[in-house]
Motif scaffolding. Structure first.
Motif, PDB file in Angstrom:
ATOM      1  N   UNK A 136      -9.899 -43.006  -2.856  1.00 19.82           N
ATOM      2  CA  UNK A 136     -11.591 -43.424  -1.921  1.00 19.82           C
ATOM      3  C   UNK A 136     -11.425 -45.138  -1.982  1.00 19.82           C
ATOM      4  N   UNK A 137     -11.836 -45.376  -1.485  1.00 17.57           N
ATOM      5  CA  UNK A 137     -12.377 -47.100  -0.935  1.00 17.57           C
ATOM      6  C   UNK A 137     -13.965 -46.966  -2.225  1.00 17.57           C
ATOM      7  N   UNK A 138     -13.472 -47.925  -2.107  1.00 23.29           N
ATOM      8  CA  UNK A 138     -14.902 -48.184  -3.863  1.00 23.29           C
ATOM      9  C   UNK A 138     -16.716 -48.050  -3.423  1.00 23.29           C
ATOM     10  N   UNK A 139     -16.805 -48.324  -1.939  1.00 23.49           N
ATOM     11  CA  UNK A 139     -18.006 -47.956  -1.064  1.00 23.49           C
ATOM     12  C   UNK A 139     -18.376 -46.332  -1.964  1.00 23.49           C
ATOM     13  N   UNK A 140     -17.347 -45.544  -1.375  1.00 18.61           N
ATOM     14  CA  UNK A 140     -17.259 -44.328  -1.335  1.00 18.61           C
ATOM     15  C   UNK A 140     -17.285 -43.408  -3.148  1.00 18.61           C
ATOM     16  N   UNK A 141     -16.519 -44.204  -3.620  1.00 23.37           N
ATOM     17  CA  UNK A 141     -16.815 -44.790  -4.994  1.00 23.37           C
ATOM     18  C   UNK A 141     -18.089 -43.943  -5.934  1.00 23.37           C
ATOM     19  N   UNK A 142     -18.400 -44.816  -5.153  1.00 23.61           N
ATOM     20  CA  UNK A 142     -19.791 -45.456  -5.789  1.00 23.61           C
ATOM     21  C   UNK A 142     -20.972 -44.900  -5.775  1.00 23.61           C
ATOM     22  N   UNK A 143     -20.861 -43.842  -4.175  1.00 19.40           N
ATOM     23  CA  UNK A 143     -21.790 -43.429  -3.425  1.00 19.40           C
ATOM     24  C   UNK A 143     -21.652 -41.720  -4.635  1.00 19.40           C
ATOM     25  N   UNK A 144     -20.118 -41.625  -4.852  1.00 18.39           N
ATOM     26  CA  UNK A 144     -19.535 -39.850  -5.620  1.00 18.39           C
ATOM     27  C   UNK A 144     -20.433 -40.230  -6.580  1.00 18.39           C
ATOM     28  N   UNK A 145     -20.522 -41.163  -7.113  1.00 19.53           N
ATOM     29  CA  UNK A 145     -20.622 -41.739  -8.860  1.00 19.53           C
ATOM     30  C   UNK A 145     -22.386 -41.442  -8.472  1.00 19.53           C
ATOM     31  N   UNK A 146     -22.789 -42.126  -8.049  1.00 19.96           N
ATOM     32  CA  UNK A 146     -24.296 -41.758  -8.180  1.00 19.96           C
ATOM     33  C   UNK A 146     -25.197 -40.879  -8.015  1.00 19.96           C
ATOM     34  N   UNK A 147     -24.224 -40.070  -7.073  1.00 18.49           N
ATOM     35  CA  UNK A 147     -24.550 -38.692  -6.929  1.00 18.49           C
ATOM     36  C   UNK A 147     -24.214 -37.670  -8.443  1.00 18.49           C
ATOM     37  N   UNK A 148     -22.794 -37.917  -8.927  1.00 15.96           N
ATOM     38  CA  UNK A 148     -22.889 -37.075 -10.329  1.00 15.96           C
ATOM     39  C   UNK A 148     -23.982 -37.593 -11.026  1.00 15.96           C
ATOM     40  N   UNK A 149     -23.650 -39.121 -11.698  1.00 13.59           N
ATOM     41  CA  UNK A 149     -24.220 -39.575 -13.269  1.00 13.59           C
ATOM     42  C   UNK A 149     -25.656 -39.361 -12.777  1.00 13.59           C
ATOM     43  N   UNK A 150     -26.265 -40.107 -11.264  1.00  6.78           N
ATOM     44  CA  UNK A 150     -27.949 -40.237 -11.484  1.00  6.78           C
ATOM     45  C   UNK A 150     -28.515 -38.652 -10.930  1.00  6.78           C
ATOM     46  N   UNK A 151     -27.700 -38.488 -10.198  1.00  6.21           N
ATOM     47  CA  UNK A 151     -28.303 -37.424  -8.767  1.00  6.21           C
ATOM     48  C   UNK A 151     -28.513 -38.184  -7.122  1.00  6.21           C
ATOM     49  N   UNK A 152     -29.078 -39.289  -7.285  1.00  3.45           N
ATOM     50  CA  UNK A 152     -29.355 -39.625  -6.211  1.00  3.45           C
ATOM     51  C   UNK A 152     -28.521 -40.168  -5.265  1.00  3.45           C
ATOM     52  N   UNK A 153     -29.043 -40.576  -3.964  1.00  3.37           N
ATOM     53  CA  UNK A 153     -27.982 -40.635  -2.882  1.00  3.37           C
ATOM     54  C   UNK A 153     -28.719 -42.541  -3.079  1.00  3.37           C
ATOM     55  N   UNK A 154     -27.722 -43.477  -2.852  1.00  2.32           N
ATOM     56  CA  UNK A 154     -27.721 -44.728  -2.928  1.00  2.32           C
ATOM     57  C   UNK A 154     -27.715 -44.770  -1.330  1.00  2.32           C
ATOM     58  N   UNK A 155     -28.274 -46.480  -1.158  1.00  3.12           N
ATOM     59  CA  UNK A 155     -28.063 -46.848   0.049  1.00  3.12           C
ATOM     60  C   UNK A 155     -27.916 -48.743   0.453  1.00  3.12           C
ATOM     61  N   UNK A 156     -27.539 -49.130   1.265  1.00  2.00           N
ATOM     62  CA  UNK A 156     -27.494 -50.789   1.294  1.00  2.00           C
ATOM     63  C   UNK A 156     -26.543 -51.540   0.323  1.00  2.00           C
ATOM     64  N   UNK A 157     -25.605 -50.460  -0.255  1.00  2.24           N
ATOM     65  CA  UNK A 157     -24.575 -51.312  -1.261  1.00  2.24           C
ATOM     66  C   UNK A 157     -24.339 -52.364  -0.612  1.00  2.24           C
ATOM     67  N   UNK A 158     -24.633 -53.477  -1.892  1.00  2.91           N
ATOM     68  CA  UNK A 158     -24.423 -54.648  -2.239  1.00  2.91           C
ATOM     69  C   UNK A 158     -23.342 -54.991  -2.634  1.00  2.91           C
ATOM     70  N   UNK A 159     -22.363 -55.317  -2.596  1.00  5.35           N
ATOM     71  CA  UNK A 159     -20.973 -55.988  -3.599  1.00  5.35           C
ATOM     72  C   UNK A 159     -21.372 -57.168  -3.736  1.00  5.35           C
TER      73      UNK A 159
END
Length: 194
Positions: A95-118
């Motif tokens: 996956x691309x880094x943003x997709x991975x970041x959203x997936x990890x936030x869901x797995x580890x935090x249980x949250x959907x995250x928005x407005x990703x800023x590199x």
């Protein structure tokens, strides 16, 4: 004095896999031409970790961040007996880094995250690890909690999710409670951005 490009000064002589359990450890021998033209043979051991991502979610309305705490065996073995404070992070799979970041936030935090800023894509320990970490900030709010978080138990993860006021989290750098490089970088970036 003109110096040749690095790609023209390094010759791979051999590579030997030393271990291939959790992460491949490979011993590389190279012939290296120094900037002054002298040649030498070098041997380096490299952990071939895949690239990873990390995210620091921030709720601007409430001034809070989400962090995690978990066992990190190398840190524990050095005598730090508390779970390590970290930004949510994980390996980038197919996956691309943003997709991975959203997936990890869901797995580890249980949250959907928005407005990703590199913030940056950094090498935390380039002498031994080929891993590049894509570091992001993101926004969240309480209603974005849609799962329990805690990580993937089948991967041995036992993650505590902690919501803190940003200033409390930032202050933990100075007290030595937060020592993870990616987390320090993200907290300092957020401090400069506020």
């Amino acid at each position: 004095m003109s110096v040749k490009p690095l790609k023209d000064r390094v010759t791979l002589v051999s590579s030997e896999v030393l271990a291939d359990d959790w992460v491949p450890l490979v011993k590389h021998t190279i012939d290296y031409e120094r900037r002054d033209g002298r040649r030498e043979r070098l041997t380096r051991e490299v952990y071939n970790r895949p690239d990873a991502c990390a995210v620091l979610p921030y709720d601007s309305a409430r001034g809070t961040v989400l962090l995690i705490r978990q066992l990190r065996l190398p840190v524990f073995m050095k005598g730090d007996e508390e779970p390590m404070w970290e930004a949510c992070a994980g390996v980038i799979e197919d996956e691309d880094p943003q997709e991975a970041t959203r997936r990890e936030a869901m797995e580890e935090l249980g949250y959907q995250v928005h407005d990703l800023h590199l913030v940056t894509a950094m090498y935390a320990s380039p002498a031994s690890f080929g891993e590049r970490v894509w570091c992001y900030t993101a926004s969240y709010k309480p209603s974005d909690k849609v799962a329990s978080g805690g990580g993937a138990s089948d991967e041995g993860e036992d993650i505590e999710v902690v919501e803190l006021p940003f200033e409390d989290a930032y202050g933990r750098i100075a007290t030595g409670e937060i020592t993870d490089a990616k987390t320090v970088l993200l907290l300092q970036h957020l401090k400069l951005s506020l």
